[in-house]
Design an enzyme around this catalytic site. Sequence first.
Site, mmCIF file in Angstrom:
data_model
loop_
_atom_site.group_PDB
_atom_site.id
_atom_site.type_symbol
_atom_site.label_atom_id
_atom_site.label_comp_id
_atom_site.label_asym_id
_atom_site.label_seq_id
_atom_site.Cartn_x
_atom_site.Cartn_y
_atom_site.Cartn_z
ATOM 1 N N HIS A 450 0.822 -1.211 0.000
ATOM 2 C CA HIS A 450 0.000 0.000 0.000
ATOM 3 C C HIS A 450 0.850 1.251 0.000
ATOM 4 C CE1 HIS A 450 -2.912 -3.070 0.913
ATOM 5 N NE2 HIS A 450 -3.669 -2.319 0.152
ATOM 6 N N ARG A 557 -18.673 20.262 2.792
ATOM 7 C CA ARG A 557 -19.416 19.147 3.407
ATOM 8 C C ARG A 557 -19.543 19.442 4.905
ATOM 9 N NH1 ARG A 557 -16.204 15.895 -0.703
ATOM 10 N NH2 ARG A 557 -17.720 14.567 -1.762
ATOM 11 N N ARG A 593 -23.258 23.094 2.009
ATOM 12 C CA ARG A 593 -24.277 22.042 1.920
ATOM 13 C C ARG A 593 -24.740 21.743 3.335
ATOM 14 N NH1 ARG A 593 -22.741 16.227 -0.369
ATOM 15 N NH2 ARG A 593 -21.729 16.001 1.648
ATOM 16 N N GLU A 686 -28.497 14.195 -6.916
ATOM 17 C CA GLU A 686 -27.747 12.961 -6.675
ATOM 18 C C GLU A 686 -28.653 11.754 -6.502
ATOM 19 O OE1 GLU A 686 -25.383 13.470 -3.114
ATOM 20 O OE2 GLU A 686 -26.973 14.560 -2.102
ATOM 21 N N ASN A 709 -21.176 11.057 -7.251
ATOM 22 C CA ASN A 709 -20.848 9.878 -6.429
ATOM 23 C C ASN A 709 -22.128 9.133 -6.067
ATOM 24 O OD1 ASN A 709 -18.301 11.019 -6.439
ATOM 25 N ND2 ASN A 709 -18.512 11.926 -4.412
ATOM 26 N N ASP A 710 -23.066 9.870 -5.508
ATOM 27 C CA ASP A 710 -24.315 9.209 -5.126
ATOM 28 C C ASP A 710 -25.186 8.908 -6.331
ATOM 29 O OD1 ASP A 710 -24.412 8.685 -2.332
ATOM 30 O OD2 ASP A 710 -24.287 10.844 -2.017
ATOM 31 N N ARG A 720 -21.664 2.550 -3.208
ATOM 32 C CA ARG A 720 -20.401 3.228 -3.549
ATOM 33 C C ARG A 720 -19.226 2.743 -2.723
ATOM 34 N NH1 ARG A 720 -21.635 9.488 -1.792
ATOM 35 N NH2 ARG A 720 -19.444 9.777 -1.406
ATOM 36 N N CYS A 757 -20.055 18.267 -8.353
ATOM 37 C CA CYS A 757 -19.095 18.219 -7.247
ATOM 38 C C CYS A 757 -18.719 16.798 -6.865
ATOM 39 C CB CYS A 757 -19.635 18.974 -6.037
ATOM 40 S SG CYS A 757 -21.245 18.395 -5.493
HETATM 41 C C1 PEP Z 1 -21.777 13.206 -4.330
HETATM 42 O O1 PEP Z 1 -22.615 12.408 -3.915
HETATM 43 O O2 PEP Z 1 -21.321 13.183 -5.489
HETATM 44 C C2 PEP Z 1 -21.242 14.248 -3.443
HETATM 45 C C3 PEP Z 1 -20.433 15.181 -3.893
HETATM 46 O O3 PEP Z 1 -21.568 14.183 -2.144
HETATM 47 P P1 PEP Z 1 -20.929 13.169 -1.095
HETATM 48 O O4 PEP Z 1 -19.763 12.505 -1.769
HETATM 49 O O5 PEP Z 1 -20.545 13.978 0.081
HETATM 50 O O6 PEP Z 1 -22.052 12.223 -0.820
HETATM 51 MG MG MG Z 2 -23.690 12.764 -2.107
#
Ligand code: PEP
Ligand code: MG
Length: 831
Positions: A450, A557, A593, A686, A709-710, A720, A757
Site C-alpha cells: 500500500h 461538506r 451544503r 444525486e 458519487n451518489d 459506492r 461536485c
Molecule cells: C456526491 O454524492 O457526489 C457528493 C459530492 O456528495 P458526497 O460525496 O458527500 O455524498
Molecule cells: Mg452525495
Amino acid sequence: MLSLTPSQVRLGWSATNKAEAIRLVGQVMVESGFISPGYVDSMLKREQVSGTFLGHGIAIPHGLPEARHLVLQTGVVVVQFPAGVVWSEDGHAHLVVGIAAQSDEHLQVLANLTGVLDDEAQAVALASTLDAAVIIQALQGSSALPEQQDAPAFEGLSLQVLSPSPYGLHARPATTVVEVVRRFRADVTVHHEGRQANARSLLSLLRLGARGGSTLTLTAAGDDAAAALLALQEAFVVGLGEEPLAARALAPESVPAAVLDYEGTLVAGLSASPGIAAGPVWTFQRERLEVEEWAADAAREHQLLESALAGAAAELRQLYEGFLQKAGAQRAAIFKAHLELLDDPEMLRESHGLIDTGLSAGASWSRVFESRAQALAAMDEPVLASRAADLRDVGRRVLRPLARVLEGEPTFPDHPVVLLAEDLAPSDTAKLDPAMVLGLCTAGGGTTSHTAIIARSLDLPAVVALGPSVLDLRNGQHCILDGDAGVLVVKPSQRDRAKAAHQRERIRLRRKEEHLERHRPAITLDGRRVEVAANISDAEEASKAVDAGGEGVGLMRTEFLFLDRDEPPGEEEQLDAYLTMVRALNGQPLILRTLDIGGDKHVPYLSLPAEANPFLGVRGIRLCFEREDLFRTQLRAILRASMEGPIRIMYPMVAMPEELAKAQAITESVRREVGADPVETGIMVEVPSAVMMAEQLARNVSFFSIGTNDLTQYLLAMDRQHPVLASHADGLHPAVLRMVDLTVKAAMKAGIWVGACGGIAGDPSGAVVLSGLGVTELSVAIPSIPAVKALLRGISMADAEDVAQAALECGNAAEVRGLVRGLLARKGAKA
Ligand code: PEP
Ligand code: MG
C-alpha cells in the site's frame, strides 16, 4: 510428506553471524545432495531481499526463484544453534531450516512449521535438545504437517474457483471473501494445496499463500450454505474487487523506464512508483512500544484488550471514512482490510488464551500479531510478504494504549527529503506531507504494497525492497531516487545529478506551469468559461482552496464539522467556522451544503436507529427533517454568516419537490428570525428521481450541483463503498452521463446554472465530458484545481461538446474514457 533423516539434522553448532550460519546450512544441503554449491550465494542474496526469520527462534533460509536450477533435489536440512545467531532485529535463530525446493514446495514446509511456531515451549525445547529424533518428530510427526491431500470427505456443498489474478489471495481480495461469508451463517472453508482456511478469518486466508490463478475449493455447511457459495462464486467471478491490471497501469505521463548509466553507487530495488527525486536522505522512525510481560488480574487484561481493540476499530473506521471521502474507495479499502484483521477470530482467541496463562494484554497481543507478521514476511509470495507491514501496522495500533510509548510519536520532516524507512505502514504514509517528501524508499516492502499504491496516488517516486543496508545511510546524505529504473543512487556524480535533473524537470515544468497559471480562469480555446471551485470539509481548507486557484467553494461538506466529537457544534461554533471560510474566500462564493448525515457518515452521539439499508434510509435532508433542531441551528449559523459574504445554501439528497419546498420553508422561517437577507438556494442532484423531476425542481432553485458519487450508486444500484462493485461504479458510465444531460437541459429551460461536485468533476476525462454536456462549474479536490483549469484551457468547448455527445452513445465508461483520451492525444494535452 517432508522427509528428514538423522543425517539431515545437525545439533550443537555455532556461528558468529547470519551469513556464516547460512553457509554452514548450505554446506549440509550440498552434502545431502540437495543443491549445487552456487545455490548458497542465492540463499545469502535472498536475505537481502527479504529476511527468512519466522519467529520463535526459527529461520528458513532458501534461495531466490532464479536459482532454482541449482536445486538438485527437493529436501530440507535442520541445523541447531543452541547459542543462537542474530538473524534480524526481531530475534535470534536457534533452529535454521535450510530449504531446497524446485517449485512452491517451501510453502508446504512453511505450513508444516506452523505447529512449532504456534507453540513457544516446543520451539524453546527444540533449540536446545540433544536428540535429533525430537526435532524429526516435531517436524514430521506434528499434526500440523499436512501432506498434499485430497479435500477431506465432506458432508456439505463444495465449489471450485480460481484465486484472483495476478497477485493471488492477498489482503484486499481476502477481505472481500470474509465480508461475503459474514453475510451468511454457513461455515465456509477454503482449501488450497492441502491446506485449509476458515473463510471468516483474514489471516487464515492469507496463510494459504494462494497465488493468482491457482485453484481453490470452497466447502460450506449449514442451512444457507448454497446461498453462501453462490455469493462467493459471484464475488470470485468479478475478481474479488481487484482492479484489472490494465486499470492499474501507471499514469500516462510516466516516463518509460530507462536504464540510466549512473556513476554513483547503485542500490537496486524494485520500482514502485515512477519519477525521479533528488535530495537529502531522511530516515523515518516510528516510536518504540514497551509492554509489561505479566499481569496479575486476567479479567482486567481481557477487558483492556477488548477496549484497545474497540479503540483501534473506531480509529480505522474514521480513517476509512476520511479516505473514502477524500481519496475514493480504492485507497480507503486498506483500512477496511485492517478492520477485518482486527476482527480475526483466530487472533482474538489466541490472545485471550495467552492472557489466561498470566501474560499481560499487551504481551499477549504483541506475541500473536508479531508471530503472524513474521510468518507472512517470510513468505516467498511478494504480495503476501508485503502484507506483514499491514499486520504490524494494525497490531501496533491496538498495542499503543496497552504499552509505554518510549520515543513519542514519529516525527515527520519539515524540509523536502527523500524519505527512507525500513517499511512504511499505510497509516504512516497517509500522514506524510507530500510537500516535504520528494520520494519514498524502503528497505523492505513490495511493488504492490500500500506504500506503493499511495505513493503512486500522491505522485511520489518510490523504490522498495532496497535491502537493509540502505538503512545505514546518514541523514542529510544526498541521493537520487530513480523510480523508473528502481534504484537509489548513493553519492551521485555531477553528471548523474544533471541527468536526473533533466528528466525530473520535464514533469516539474508542467506542474509548475499549471501552478503559475492557477489563478487564470479556465476559458476554453473558443472562449467558453468553466468555473473551477473547491470541495472542502473544514474551515482551514478555504484559504488552501484560494491558494490553489479555486474560484470559491462549490461544496463544503458541513457534516464533517459534526464528526469525531461527542456532541453537535453549537450555533456560535458553527458561525465561527463559516465566517472563517467567508473571510478566507474574500468575496468568492461559498456553497454550504446542509448536513448530510446518514448513509456512510455515522454520528454516534445522535443515537440514530440502525437501518438495514442506511444509504436508502433517513439520510441528508430526510434526517434534517427528523432532527429539525439540528437543521434550524445550522441554518441560523449559516444565515448569520451570510451577512458577511456570498453564501449559498445547498440541500443534499433531495428526491422530490415537496422536500425542497419544506427545506426552503424552514430556511425562510429561520431567515426571518435572524433578520438576514434572502440567500440563493440550490440542491444536490444525486438521486435519480431528482433528475426525472429536474424541470419542476429547477423552477424553485438558483442552481443545481450534480453529486455524481451518489447519483452513480443510486442509478447503477451499486453501493459506492462495496468492495466488489465499487470499481465498476464509474461516474463516466453513459447512463450517468445521460442523467447529467437531462439535468442540464432542465436547468437551461429554467435559466439556472449547473455545477458538479462528485469525484469525476476532478478527473480529467470527467472534467471534459461534464463541461461538454453544459456543466459550468466543476468543484474538485484542492490538489486537482490547477490541473483541471489547465486542461480546460487547452481544449475547445466545441471539441468537448462533440466528445460529450459521442459519450452519450457509448456502451460503457471505458469507451467514454477512450474517447476523451483520443481527443486529448490529438490536442497534445494530458488525460
Ligand atoms: C456526491 O454524492 O457526489 C457528493 C459530492 O456528495 P458526497 O460525496 O458527500 O455524498
Ligand atoms: Mg452525495
